[in-house]
Structure formats: C-alpha cells, structure tokens
Design a protein around this motif. Structure first.
Motif, mmCIF file in Angstrom:
data_model
loop_
_atom_site.group_PDB
_atom_site.id
_atom_site.type_symbol
_atom_site.label_atom_id
_atom_site.label_comp_id
_atom_site.label_asym_id
_atom_site.label_seq_id
_atom_site.Cartn_x
_atom_site.Cartn_y
_atom_site.Cartn_z
ATOM 1 N N LEU A 68 -6.659 1.816 -10.670
ATOM 2 C CA LEU A 68 -6.862 0.369 -10.771
ATOM 3 C C LEU A 68 -5.713 -0.122 -9.239
ATOM 4 N N LEU A 69 -4.543 0.144 -9.239
ATOM 5 C CA LEU A 69 -3.608 0.169 -8.052
ATOM 6 C C LEU A 69 -4.069 -0.301 -6.742
ATOM 7 N N PRO A 70 -4.711 0.794 -6.343
ATOM 8 C CA PRO A 70 -5.511 0.854 -4.703
ATOM 9 C C PRO A 70 -6.684 -0.397 -4.912
ATOM 10 N N GLY A 95 -6.211 -3.887 -2.527
ATOM 11 C CA GLY A 95 -7.177 -4.119 -1.837
ATOM 12 C C GLY A 95 -8.048 -5.781 -2.309
ATOM 13 N N VAL A 96 -7.624 -6.096 -3.278
ATOM 14 C CA VAL A 96 -7.766 -7.840 -3.669
ATOM 15 C C VAL A 96 -6.308 -8.054 -3.077
ATOM 16 N N TYR A 97 -5.426 -7.474 -2.711
ATOM 17 C CA TYR A 97 -4.710 -8.562 -1.895
ATOM 18 C C TYR A 97 -4.484 -8.571 -0.429
ATOM 19 N N GLY A 119 1.188 -1.340 -0.160
ATOM 20 C CA GLY A 119 -0.038 0.305 0.054
ATOM 21 C C GLY A 119 1.069 1.422 0.008
ATOM 22 N N ALA A 120 2.167 1.069 0.776
ATOM 23 C CA ALA A 120 2.893 1.739 0.691
ATOM 24 C C ALA A 120 3.770 2.891 -0.363
ATOM 25 N N ILE A 121 4.410 1.204 -1.132
ATOM 26 C CA ILE A 121 4.122 1.778 -2.555
ATOM 27 C C ILE A 121 3.680 2.141 -3.510
ATOM 28 N N VAL A 122 1.892 1.550 -3.345
ATOM 29 C CA VAL A 122 1.822 2.032 -4.473
ATOM 30 C C VAL A 122 1.250 4.314 -3.882
ATOM 31 N N THR A 123 0.951 3.498 -2.884
ATOM 32 C CA THR A 123 0.031 5.675 -2.889
ATOM 33 C C THR A 123 1.906 6.675 -2.827
ATOM 34 N N GLY A 176 -7.550 -11.975 4.598
ATOM 35 C CA GLY A 176 -8.599 -12.566 5.123
ATOM 36 C C GLY A 176 -8.719 -14.498 4.448
ATOM 37 N N ILE A 177 -8.027 -14.713 3.777
ATOM 38 C CA ILE A 177 -8.336 -16.124 3.082
ATOM 39 C C ILE A 177 -7.245 -16.175 3.086
ATOM 40 N N ARG A 178 -5.922 -16.582 3.210
ATOM 41 C CA ARG A 178 -4.696 -17.500 3.086
ATOM 42 C C ARG A 178 -4.169 -17.560 4.204
ATOM 43 N N PRO A 179 -4.314 -17.258 5.291
ATOM 44 C CA PRO A 179 -3.942 -17.842 6.302
ATOM 45 C C PRO A 179 -5.021 -18.832 6.854
ATOM 46 N N TRP A 180 -6.500 -18.853 7.119
ATOM 47 C CA TRP A 180 -7.412 -19.572 6.502
ATOM 48 C C TRP A 180 -7.304 -20.834 6.162
#
Length: 171
Positions: free
Chosen positions: A60-62, A66-68, A36-40, A74-78
């Motif tokens: 598009l980048l933000p 958000g998708v990342y 997020g910092a890099i994109v900002t 929310g998904i990968r850890p579970w």
C-alpha cells in the motif's frame, strides 16, 4: 432604499511565468524521491514475516507514493499555473492564489512599505524571481511568486516608485 452592491473586482490579468510549471514539477520530483526513500526504508526495515496489517502496508505504501507522484508531478503544477494570477494597477496589487483554498489579496499602493525581489535556488535554475510586497497590515506580506527575473525587477521598481510618490503626496 439600499445602495447597490459594489461591482466585484475583476480577476487579476496576468499568470505566472510558464517556467513556474517546471519549477513545480521539479519540486514534485524531489518530494516524490524523498517520500519514496522514506517508504523504501520503512518497508525494508519491517520483516516480511510480521503479521497483522504490515503485509498490506508493504504494497500500500508504494502505491500511495505512486499516487502522490502522479498528483505532485503530473497534475498539481498545471493546475497551480492555471489558478495563480496577479496584476498591478494604478491603485492596487492584486493576487489570486491557491488551487484548493483560493486566496484573493488586494494591497493598496498607498499601504506599501517595502518591495523585495527574492530568488530561491530552484528559481535561479529556471530564471525566476518572486516579488514580496510588505505592508504594515496584520496580513503582512503579499507575494507574487515565479515571475521572470526581468518582469519581477520591473514590477518591484515600479511599485517602489509609486509607493514613494504616494507618500510624498501625502506629506
């Protein structure tokens, strides 16, 4: 007449510590903040008056960050928690890792040379440790990540003792 195929090895019995989920969530938050910092910075450095595909990238980048964030937090850890498994039997150490590419590893106790317990910074925060089983094979090290510290220490001591017994019996 051909021999019947060997029965498949059963899936390892144990999952990682549930605290691993929160460790992975923390890693996802940190990764999202970095991206997020890099994109900002990238979006702020490009003047708004520039034409071409740049205006599309400004929104598009933000969205991609958000998708990342949704996937990483929310998904990968579970999913990782559900698919990472391990087990130590009398003869082998089994690990099943990977959520996109599955890797099944079996290490015979007789091949174990060294057993290490490591604790990274985030693991220490969540009371976790990883067990690394080193062999002389070309595959190198097999890791059982994110176990509770007491479990990791017990597993490491047990594996080291059994590997030593096997070496003593062989001589």
């Amino acid at each position: 007449m051909s021999a019947a195929p060997a029965p498949p090895v059963s899936e390892p019995a144990w999952s990682l510590s549930r605290s691993a989920i929160w460790l992975w969530v923390t890693e996802g938050i940190v990764g999202t903040l970095v991206y997020g910092a890099i994109v900002t910075v990238a979006v702020l450095l490009v003047p708004a008056s520039v034409g071409g595909p740049v205006p599309v990238l400004r929104w598009l980048l933000p969205v991609l960050v958000g998708v990342y964030a949704v996937v990483a937090i929310g998904i990968r850890p579970w999913v990782r928690y559900r698919v990472h498994r391990w087990e130590v039997t009398a003869e082998t150490v089994h690990t099943l890792t990977g959520w996109l590419t599955r890797t099944w590893t079996l290490v015979p106790v007789a091949r174990i040379q060294t057993v290490d317990v490591t604790r990274g910074v985030l693991q220490q925060l969540y009371g976790l440790a990883s067990v690394a089983v080193l062999t002389a094979s070309s595959q190198g090290t097999v890791r059982v990540p994110h176990l509770e510290v007491a479990v990791a220490e017990r597993v490491a001591e047990d594996l080291a003792r059994r590997a030593e017994q096997v070496r003593d019996e062989a001589t």
